[in-house]
Design a protein around this motif. Structure first.
Motif, PDB file in Angstrom:
ATOM      1  N   LEU A 180      32.267  42.202  40.985  1.00  0.00           N
ATOM      2  CA  LEU A 180      31.246  43.078  40.900  1.00  0.00           C
ATOM      3  C   LEU A 180      30.208  42.717  41.776  1.00  0.00           C
ATOM      4  O   LEU A 180      29.828  43.917  42.419  1.00  0.00           O
ATOM      5  CB  LEU A 180      30.700  43.394  39.470  1.00  0.00           C
ATOM      6  N   LEU A 181      29.634  41.468  42.024  1.00  0.00           N
ATOM      7  CA  LEU A 181      28.701  41.185  42.884  1.00  0.00           C
ATOM      8  C   LEU A 181      28.982  41.169  44.220  1.00  0.00           C
ATOM      9  O   LEU A 181      28.155  41.653  45.043  1.00  0.00           O
ATOM     10  CB  LEU A 181      28.163  39.770  42.407  1.00  0.00           C
ATOM     11  N   GLY A 182      30.507  41.037  44.432  1.00  0.00           N
ATOM     12  CA  GLY A 182      30.650  41.171  46.181  1.00  0.00           C
ATOM     13  C   GLY A 182      31.151  42.776  46.361  1.00  0.00           C
ATOM     14  O   GLY A 182      30.773  43.115  47.644  1.00  0.00           O
ATOM     15  N   THR A 183      31.266  43.625  45.384  1.00  0.00           N
ATOM     16  CA  THR A 183      31.518  44.841  45.781  1.00  0.00           C
ATOM     17  C   THR A 183      30.729  45.811  46.741  1.00  0.00           C
ATOM     18  O   THR A 183      30.941  46.376  47.683  1.00  0.00           O
ATOM     19  CB  THR A 183      31.703  45.726  44.571  1.00  0.00           C
ATOM     20  N   PRO A 184      29.199  45.457  46.208  1.00  0.00           N
ATOM     21  CA  PRO A 184      28.169  46.320  47.197  1.00  0.00           C
ATOM     22  C   PRO A 184      28.313  45.789  48.791  1.00  0.00           C
ATOM     23  O   PRO A 184      27.843  46.403  49.374  1.00  0.00           O
ATOM     24  CB  PRO A 184      26.870  46.008  46.366  1.00  0.00           C
ATOM     25  N   ILE A 185      28.479  44.438  48.790  1.00  0.00           N
ATOM     26  CA  ILE A 185      28.473  43.738  50.209  1.00  0.00           C
ATOM     27  C   ILE A 185      29.937  44.324  51.015  1.00  0.00           C
ATOM     28  O   ILE A 185      29.475  44.672  52.098  1.00  0.00           O
ATOM     29  CB  ILE A 185      28.402  42.173  50.096  1.00  0.00           C
ATOM     30  N   GLY A 186      30.945  44.352  50.289  1.00  0.00           N
ATOM     31  CA  GLY A 186      31.825  45.005  51.221  1.00  0.00           C
ATOM     32  C   GLY A 186      31.758  46.333  51.418  1.00  0.00           C
ATOM     33  O   GLY A 186      32.071  47.143  52.493  1.00  0.00           O
ATOM     34  N   TYR A 187      31.050  47.348  50.492  1.00  0.00           N
ATOM     35  CA  TYR A 187      30.543  48.661  50.800  1.00  0.00           C
ATOM     36  C   TYR A 187      29.858  48.720  51.838  1.00  0.00           C
ATOM     37  O   TYR A 187      29.832  49.443  52.813  1.00  0.00           O
ATOM     38  CB  TYR A 187      29.952  49.029  49.553  1.00  0.00           C
ATOM     39  N   TRP A 188      28.796  47.619  52.120  1.00  0.00           N
ATOM     40  CA  TRP A 188      27.597  47.433  53.028  1.00  0.00           C
ATOM     41  C   TRP A 188      28.501  47.395  54.526  1.00  0.00           C
ATOM     42  O   TRP A 188      28.106  48.089  55.476  1.00  0.00           O
ATOM     43  CB  TRP A 188      26.684  46.544  52.877  1.00  0.00           C
ATOM     44  N   ILE A 189      29.501  46.379  54.437  1.00  0.00           N
ATOM     45  CA  ILE A 189      30.086  46.359  55.606  1.00  0.00           C
ATOM     46  C   ILE A 189      31.008  47.699  56.125  1.00  0.00           C
ATOM     47  O   ILE A 189      31.008  47.849  57.225  1.00  0.00           O
ATOM     48  CB  ILE A 189      31.290  44.999  55.350  1.00  0.00           C
ATOM     49  N   GLY A 190      31.411  48.312  55.173  1.00  0.00           N
ATOM     50  CA  GLY A 190      32.044  49.296  55.528  1.00  0.00           C
ATOM     51  C   GLY A 190      31.345  50.386  56.043  1.00  0.00           C
ATOM     52  O   GLY A 190      31.496  51.065  57.023  1.00  0.00           O
ATOM     53  N   LYS A 191      29.843  50.520  55.659  1.00  0.00           N
ATOM     54  CA  LYS A 191      28.930  51.485  56.124  1.00  0.00           C
ATOM     55  C   LYS A 191      28.539  51.001  57.656  1.00  0.00           C
ATOM     56  O   LYS A 191      28.299  51.855  58.352  1.00  0.00           O
ATOM     57  CB  LYS A 191      27.780  51.230  55.401  1.00  0.00           C
ATOM     58  N   VAL A 192      28.377  49.439  57.953  1.00  0.00           N
ATOM     59  CA  VAL A 192      27.927  49.209  59.240  1.00  0.00           C
ATOM     60  C   VAL A 192      29.073  49.324  60.173  1.00  0.00           C
ATOM     61  O   VAL A 192      28.800  49.679  61.362  1.00  0.00           O
ATOM     62  CB  VAL A 192      27.323  47.775  58.963  1.00  0.00           C
ATOM     63  N   ALA A 193      30.228  48.623  59.732  1.00  0.00           N
ATOM     64  CA  ALA A 193      31.172  48.260  60.786  1.00  0.00           C
ATOM     65  C   ALA A 193      32.321  49.486  60.631  1.00  0.00           C
ATOM     66  O   ALA A 193      33.019  49.703  61.888  1.00  0.00           O
ATOM     67  CB  ALA A 193      31.925  46.775  60.536  1.00  0.00           C
ATOM     68  N   GLY A 194      32.672  50.254  59.685  1.00  0.00           N
ATOM     69  CA  GLY A 194      33.590  51.274  59.599  1.00  0.00           C
ATOM     70  C   GLY A 194      35.033  50.734  59.139  1.00  0.00           C
ATOM     71  O   GLY A 194      35.046  49.508  59.252  1.00  0.00           O
ATOM     72  N   ARG A 195      35.768  51.700  59.136  1.00  0.00           N
ATOM     73  CA  ARG A 195      37.290  51.358  58.775  1.00  0.00           C
ATOM     74  C   ARG A 195      38.106  50.512  59.810  1.00  0.00           C
ATOM     75  O   ARG A 195      38.828  49.900  59.485  1.00  0.00           O
ATOM     76  CB  ARG A 195      37.999  52.397  58.249  1.00  0.00           C
ATOM     77  N   SER A 196      37.581  50.714  61.156  1.00  0.00           N
ATOM     78  CA  SER A 196      38.218  50.173  62.159  1.00  0.00           C
ATOM     79  C   SER A 196      37.977  48.476  62.090  1.00  0.00           C
ATOM     80  O   SER A 196      39.001  47.662  62.479  1.00  0.00           O
ATOM     81  CB  SER A 196      37.617  50.083  63.671  1.00  0.00           C
ATOM     82  N   PHE A 197      37.185  48.079  61.310  1.00  0.00           N
ATOM     83  CA  PHE A 197      36.780  46.560  61.034  1.00  0.00           C
ATOM     84  C   PHE A 197      38.062  46.163  60.308  1.00  0.00           C
ATOM     85  O   PHE A 197      38.530  44.786  60.539  1.00  0.00           O
ATOM     86  CB  PHE A 197      35.500  46.395  60.254  1.00  0.00           C
ATOM     87  N   LEU A 198      38.404  46.949  59.308  1.00  0.00           N
ATOM     88  CA  LEU A 198      39.609  46.446  58.329  1.00  0.00           C
ATOM     89  C   LEU A 198      40.885  45.987  59.079  1.00  0.00           C
ATOM     90  O   LEU A 198      41.476  45.118  58.730  1.00  0.00           O
ATOM     91  CB  LEU A 198      40.115  47.440  57.311  1.00  0.00           C
ATOM     92  N   LYS A 199      41.205  46.789  60.024  1.00  0.00           N
ATOM     93  CA  LYS A 199      42.318  46.709  60.898  1.00  0.00           C
ATOM     94  C   LYS A 199      42.406  45.279  61.835  1.00  0.00           C
ATOM     95  O   LYS A 199      43.262  44.697  62.261  1.00  0.00           O
ATOM     96  CB  LYS A 199      42.736  47.717  62.064  1.00  0.00           C
ATOM     97  N   LYS A 200      41.315  44.893  61.935  1.00  0.00           N
ATOM     98  CA  LYS A 200      40.692  43.490  62.517  1.00  0.00           C
ATOM     99  C   LYS A 200      40.971  42.247  61.531  1.00  0.00           C
ATOM    100  O   LYS A 200      41.571  41.183  62.147  1.00  0.00           O
ATOM    101  CB  LYS A 200      39.606  43.271  63.154  1.00  0.00           C
ATOM    102  N   ILE A 201      41.175  42.636  60.490  1.00  0.00           N
ATOM    103  CA  ILE A 201      40.924  41.174  59.522  1.00  0.00           C
ATOM    104  C   ILE A 201      42.261  41.267  58.798  1.00  0.00           C
ATOM    105  O   ILE A 201      42.403  40.360  58.044  1.00  0.00           O
ATOM    106  CB  ILE A 201      39.658  40.914  58.845  1.00  0.00           C
ATOM    107  N   LEU A 202      42.827  42.434  58.274  1.00  0.00           N
ATOM    108  CA  LEU A 202      44.079  42.722  57.268  1.00  0.00           C
ATOM    109  C   LEU A 202      44.961  43.445  57.862  1.00  0.00           C
ATOM    110  O   LEU A 202      44.953  44.073  58.930  1.00  0.00           O
ATOM    111  CB  LEU A 202      43.285  43.449  56.133  1.00  0.00           C
ATOM    112  N   LYS A 203      46.077  43.218  57.354  1.00  0.00           N
ATOM    113  CA  LYS A 203      47.436  43.926  57.621  1.00  0.00           C
ATOM    114  C   LYS A 203      47.171  45.586  57.795  1.00  0.00           C
ATOM    115  O   LYS A 203      46.706  46.264  57.103  1.00  0.00           O
ATOM    116  CB  LYS A 203      48.652  43.860  56.857  1.00  0.00           C
TER     117      LYS A 203
END
Length: 200
Positions: free
Chosen positions: A59-82
């Motif tokens: 739960l404590l990590g959830t807002p940080i993941g959310y903030w990363i999405g806000k800043v970096a967008g979903r394109s960031f996901l394809k760089k780090i995950l399948k």
């Protein structure tokens, strides 16, 4: 590399699980489930405590993941995950919104994808935390309860019936979510009808 990291986290006991759960909601590719099971095998009497530690770490990590999405967008996901994970989660999120967050707690798709997607889509942070709390609590405490009740034998139960157990829990949560949504929509409809029939 990943095995070495998991062994390193396991050496720190509950703190290792807390940290793993925390980064599981942000960037780490391996679910905290594996550390939870390993530690619960060592001392099943602590399994519910470990479930609590893992739950709050996530739960404590959830807002940080959310903030990363806000800043970096979903394109960031394809760089780090399948890419297949990202595409599946995106389709689920676009179709089902809140239900996808609940579903994300029970699929092999890493949960961090849903936290980052929520941020990139400007989804409500509080709704994300609320639905994440329900889904992650169900997953952590199901594993914890199995080990607490059945000891090390729970490892065989989870290994054999993992999919069925979590599918059953998801169905229960999905039905509950659907019924609550229906009740809310009925209340909103009644309040609108009442407002129209009694103009001020």
């Amino acid at each position: 590399m990943i095995d070495a990291t998991l062994n390193f986290l396991k050496d720190f006991g509950a703190w290792g699980l807390f940290f793993h759960s925390f980064i599981d909601a942000i960037i780490f590719p391996v679910p905290a489930f594996f550390t939870q099971v390993s530690l619960s095998m060592i001392n099943p009497s602590n399994a519910l405590w470990l479930a609590t530690v893992g739950f709050f770490g996530c739960l404590l990590g959830t807002p940080i993941g959310y903030w990363i999405g806000k800043v970096a967008g979903r394109s960031f996901l394809k760089k780090i995950l399948k890419k297949s994970w990202v595409d599946s989660a995106t389709e689920m999120f676009n179709r089902h919104g809140a239900a996808a967050i609940l579903l994300g707690a029970f699929t092999p798709i890493p949960f961090k994808i849903f936290t980052i997607l929520s941020g990139s889509a400007n989804y409500s942070l509080w709704k994300l935390i609320g639905y994440a709390a329900i889904g992650r609590a169900a997953k952590f405490y199901t594993v914890g309860a199995l080990f607490y009740c059945y000891g090390t034998f729970a490892d065989k139960v989870i290994d054999k019936y993992f999919t069925l157990i979590f599918l059953g829990i998801f169905i229960i949560l999905a039905v509950g979510w659907f019924l609550i949504s229906k009740l809310r929509s009925r209340k909103n409809t009644k309040s609108k009808d009442g407002g129209e029939s009694n103009p001020s």
